[in-house]
Design a protein around this motif. Structure first.
Motif, PDB file in Angstrom:
ATOM      1  N   LEU A 200       0.807  -1.218   0.000  1.00 13.58           N
ATOM      2  CA  LEU A 200       0.000   0.000   0.000  1.00 13.58           C
ATOM      3  C   LEU A 200       0.840   1.267   0.000  1.00 13.58           C
ATOM      4  O   LEU A 200       0.466   2.282  -0.583  1.00 13.58           O
ATOM      5  CB  LEU A 200      -0.879  -0.028   1.263  1.00 13.58           C
ATOM      6  N   THR A 202       3.342   4.496   0.004  1.00 13.99           N
ATOM      7  CA  THR A 202       4.159   5.397  -0.793  1.00 13.99           C
ATOM      8  C   THR A 202       5.473   5.460  -0.016  1.00 13.99           C
ATOM      9  O   THR A 202       5.453   5.657   1.196  1.00 13.99           O
ATOM     10  CB  THR A 202       3.515   6.811  -0.785  1.00 13.99           C
ATOM     11  N   PHE A 226      -6.455  10.433   0.195  1.00  7.23           N
ATOM     12  CA  PHE A 226      -6.346   8.964   0.109  1.00  7.23           C
ATOM     13  C   PHE A 226      -5.164   8.574   0.997  1.00  7.23           C
ATOM     14  O   PHE A 226      -4.147   8.092   0.495  1.00  7.23           O
ATOM     15  CB  PHE A 226      -6.069   8.530  -1.335  1.00  7.23           C
ATOM     16  N   ILE A 229      -1.945   4.434   5.123  1.00  4.56           N
ATOM     17  CA  ILE A 229      -1.404   4.323   6.487  1.00  4.56           C
ATOM     18  C   ILE A 229      -0.537   5.547   6.851  1.00  4.56           C
ATOM     19  O   ILE A 229       0.201   5.527   7.825  1.00  4.56           O
ATOM     20  CB  ILE A 229      -0.642   2.999   6.698  1.00  4.56           C
ATOM     21  N   SER A 231       1.861   7.653   4.983  1.00  4.26           N
ATOM     22  CA  SER A 231       3.252   7.972   4.613  1.00  4.26           C
ATOM     23  C   SER A 231       3.424   9.442   4.219  1.00  4.26           C
ATOM     24  O   SER A 231       4.422  10.074   4.574  1.00  4.26           O
ATOM     25  CB  SER A 231       3.699   7.107   3.446  1.00  4.26           C
ATOM     26  N   GLU A 247      -9.495   8.551   4.712  1.00  2.00           N
ATOM     27  CA  GLU A 247      -9.262   7.165   4.341  1.00  2.00           C
ATOM     28  C   GLU A 247     -10.578   6.406   4.481  1.00  2.00           C
ATOM     29  O   GLU A 247     -11.176   6.386   5.558  1.00  2.00           O
ATOM     30  CB  GLU A 247      -8.142   6.577   5.227  1.00  2.00           C
ATOM     31  N   ALA A 248     -10.996   5.778   3.366  1.00  2.00           N
ATOM     32  CA  ALA A 248     -12.292   5.109   3.362  1.00  2.00           C
ATOM     33  C   ALA A 248     -12.266   3.796   4.139  1.00  2.00           C
ATOM     34  O   ALA A 248     -13.267   3.400   4.727  1.00  2.00           O
ATOM     35  CB  ALA A 248     -12.718   4.854   1.912  1.00  2.00           C
ATOM     36  N   ASN A 252      -7.318   0.817   7.657  1.00  2.00           N
ATOM     37  CA  ASN A 252      -6.221   1.700   7.250  1.00  2.00           C
ATOM     38  C   ASN A 252      -6.261   3.025   8.022  1.00  2.00           C
ATOM     39  O   ASN A 252      -5.215   3.557   8.402  1.00  2.00           O
ATOM     40  CB  ASN A 252      -6.279   2.009   5.749  1.00  2.00           C
ATOM     41  N   ASP A 279     -15.344   8.883   2.811  1.00  2.00           N
ATOM     42  CA  ASP A 279     -15.123   8.774   1.364  1.00  2.00           C
ATOM     43  C   ASP A 279     -14.763  10.169   0.825  1.00  2.00           C
ATOM     44  O   ASP A 279     -15.531  11.119   1.001  1.00  2.00           O
ATOM     45  CB  ASP A 279     -16.425   8.257   0.710  1.00  2.00           C
ATOM     46  N   SER A 280     -13.599  10.266   0.179  1.00  2.00           N
ATOM     47  CA  SER A 280     -13.150  11.605  -0.253  1.00  2.00           C
ATOM     48  C   SER A 280     -14.009  12.184  -1.390  1.00  2.00           C
ATOM     49  O   SER A 280     -13.881  13.357  -1.704  1.00  2.00           O
ATOM     50  CB  SER A 280     -11.673  11.576  -0.631  1.00  2.00           C
TER      51      SER A 280
HETATM   52  C1  LIG Z   1      -2.298   4.069  -2.746  1.00  2.00           C
HETATM   53  S1  LIG Z   1      -3.106   4.013  -1.241  1.00  2.00           S
HETATM   54  C2  LIG Z   1      -2.400   5.391  -0.415  1.00  2.00           C
HETATM   55  C3  LIG Z   1      -1.076   5.090   0.128  1.00  2.00           C
HETATM   56  C4  LIG Z   1      -0.619   6.112   1.146  1.00  2.00           C
HETATM   57  N1  LIG Z   1       0.015   7.234   0.486  1.00  2.00           N
HETATM   58  C5  LIG Z   1       0.318   5.442   2.116  1.00  2.00           C
HETATM   59  O1  LIG Z   1       1.517   5.498   1.942  1.00  2.00           O
HETATM   60  O2  LIG Z   1      -0.173   4.772   3.014  1.00  2.00           O
HETATM   61  C6  LIG Z   1      -4.738   4.533  -1.590  1.00  2.00           C
HETATM   62  C7  LIG Z   1      -5.666   4.532  -0.371  1.00  2.00           C
HETATM   63  O3  LIG Z   1      -6.882   5.176  -0.773  1.00  2.00           O
HETATM   64  C8  LIG Z   1      -7.972   4.570  -0.080  1.00  2.00           C
HETATM   65  N2  LIG Z   1      -9.204   4.926  -0.817  1.00  2.00           N
HETATM   66  C9  LIG Z   1      -9.655   4.400  -1.977  1.00  2.00           C
HETATM   67  N3  LIG Z   1     -10.792   5.028  -2.363  1.00  2.00           N
HETATM   68  C10 LIG Z   1     -11.030   5.995  -1.444  1.00  2.00           C
HETATM   69  C11 LIG Z   1     -12.030   6.994  -1.316  1.00  2.00           C
HETATM   70  N4  LIG Z   1     -12.996   7.128  -2.220  1.00  2.00           N
HETATM   71  N5  LIG Z   1     -11.975   7.826  -0.251  1.00  2.00           N
HETATM   72  C12 LIG Z   1     -10.983   7.717   0.664  1.00  2.00           C
HETATM   73  N6  LIG Z   1     -10.020   6.773   0.592  1.00  2.00           N
HETATM   74  C13 LIG Z   1     -10.034   5.935  -0.444  1.00  2.00           C
HETATM   75  C14 LIG Z   1      -7.610   3.097  -0.053  1.00  2.00           C
HETATM   76  O4  LIG Z   1      -8.265   2.424   0.996  1.00  2.00           O
HETATM   77  C15 LIG Z   1      -6.078   3.158   0.120  1.00  2.00           C
HETATM   78  O5  LIG Z   1      -5.739   3.047   1.475  1.00  2.00           O
END
Ligand SMILES: C[S@@+](CC[C@H](N)C(=O)[O-])C[C@H]1O[C@@H](n2cnc3c(N)ncnc32)[C@H](O)[C@@H]1O
Length: 404
Positions: A200, A202, A226, A229, A231, A247-248, A252, A279-280
């Motif tokens: 997951l 970054t 989004f 966790i 980062s 974070e949805a 997480n 939800d964003s």
């Molecule tokens: C690529 S990961 C982000 C990684 C983050 N930068 C990290 O290092 O932890 C994308 C995240 O977006 C979340 N996500 C997906 N759709 C979403 C939404 N509509 N609203 C909020 N979060 C969402 C997922 O659950 C996931 O944890």
């Protein structure tokens, strides 16, 4: 004024943009005198501390101070020789140390290298110093750095003298490395957190670069819609910003809170954070009270692809992602003021037919955002910057945008 030479990381375009955005944010006057794929030569005010800059910038490997500038007429290095003799390079080092000479010129000058090698060898011998040369390894026609960054960070100034040479506008510039980044510090932020999810996250390195690209002065509020966790938010807090995440996924979101609490305590930070398990696509509803000054995010980039997808499948994934991103940009348009920055990654998928399918720029343009390039004059059309690493098969396009 002082002249500093920045050794750039694996993605020189991104490193250059990070450097310029950070200096602009801190209102540090600077001039880029030269830059290439490997290094950038900058003129900066005297007060700037290389050790602080190297800690802040994740796209810079090391910073060297120019100590000597000499005319080079053909291969006559007598002026250089004279100027070198007036400098005590081994100051602060013991009687026994390692040294390296890196050449950052666009074209390699064998004669210059040989001259410098001979010059330093003889000199250290005369000074009765046990100086051991580490010469760059040749890796398939390409030269590798002569010392691993990890080792350099540990030894620099105590048991290692790292020198660099650069030919610039008819002059030979000789620089001594004064600060080096420590990859172990980044690794600690990647893997020593309470919750680690390699699939997951970054990387701390990329997260720090993205935060710096937002070009915010300290003390502002950064949103990651989004946040996973945490980062990116971690790096936002470490650079003196307040962090807000959405974070949805409940698990997480709670992992993110754990990680950010750890970070705050471990690094003794004053910055705070707030995570919304929401939800964003509806963020303007629940973020009403928050004054967000910039957005930095690596959003959901689609399903994990074990092998190259067909063009049809890739187009399907991109269409779904585009819908998600467009909704989020529409919401961001409602809460961000004019001039606010958004640093956002979007995927580009390689198909089995050999095509590349990516998100169309209309997704953000329609919502009032346009590309922002901190180095428009020096690197026109630099945005988006492609980012690809060993661990991730998807090519990520880094966009820096500004709210119109
Ligand atoms: C690529 S990961 C982000 C990684 C983050 N930068 C990290 O290092 O932890 C994308 C995240 O977006 C979340 N996500 C997906 N759709 C979403 C939404 N509509 N609203 C909020 N979060 C969402 C997922 O659950 C996931 O944890």
């Amino acid at each position: 004024m002082q002249k500093l030479l920045f050794t750039l990381g694996r993605n020189p375009k991104l490193s250059m943009l990070e450097l310029a955005s950070s200096l602009q944010a801190e209102k540090t006057g600077f001039q880029i005198l030269d830059f290439s794929e490997k290094a950038a030569l900058l003129e900066l005010p005297e007060g700037i501390k290389a050790s602080e800059l190297v800690k802040k910038l994740a796209g810079t490997v090391k910073i060297a101070q120019i100590l000597v500038e000499a005319e080079s007429k053909g291969n006559d290095f007598s002026e250089l020789e004279k100027k070198l003799s007036g400098i005590d390079f081994a100051q602060d080092l013991g009687k026994k140390f390692y040294y390296t000479i890196n050449d950052y010129s666009r074209e390699k000058n064998e004669e210059l290298e040989q001259f410098l090698l001979g010059c330093f060898k003889q000199r250290f011998k005369e000074e009765r110093l046990k100086a051991m040369l580490k010469w760059p390894k040749q890796v398939q026609g390409e030269r590798k750095e002569s010392i691993a960054p990890k080792l350099l960070a540990k030894r620099l100034g105590k048991e290692h003298l790292d020198l660099s040479v650069l030919e610039h506008e008819g002059k030979v510039l000789l620089a001594k490395t004064v600060a080096a980044s420590n990859p172990l510090e980044l690794a600690e932020r990647d893997y020593k957190r309470p919750v680690v999810k390699p699939e997951l996250i970054t990387s701390a390195r990329l997260a720090r670069i993205l935060v710096n690209l937002a070009g915010l002065e300290r003390g502002k509020k950064i949103l990651d819609p989004f946040c996973g966790i945490g980062s990116i938010l971690q790096e936002a807090m470490l650079t003196g910003h307040e962090a807000v995440g959405i974070e949805a996924n409940r698990e997480n979101a709670s992992a993110c809170e754990k990680n950010l609490s750890w970070c705050r305590k471990k690094f003794n930070l004053a910055s705070g954070f707030k995570i919304y398990n929401q939800d964003s696509r509806r963020l303007s509803g629940f973020l009403k009270g928050e004054k967000i000054e910039a957005v930095v995010s690596e959003p959901y980039l689609g399903p994990f692809l074990r092998k190259l997808p067909s063009e049809k499948r890739a187009r399907g994934i991109i269409a779904e992602l585009s819908e998600l991103y467009e909704k989020v940009f529409a919401e961001l348009g409602k809460i961000l003021g004019k001039g606010s920055k958004v640093v956002f990654l979007m995927p580009q998928i390689q198909t089995m037919e050999g095509k590349k399918v990516g998100v169309r720029e209309e997704v953000f343009k329609k919502q009032g955002f346009k590309a922002y390039n901190a180095l428009e004059k020096q690197m026109p059309n630099a945005i988006p910057v492609s980012y690809k690493d060993k661990e991730n098969r998807i090519e990520r396009m880094v966009y820096v945008l500004v709210r119109e």
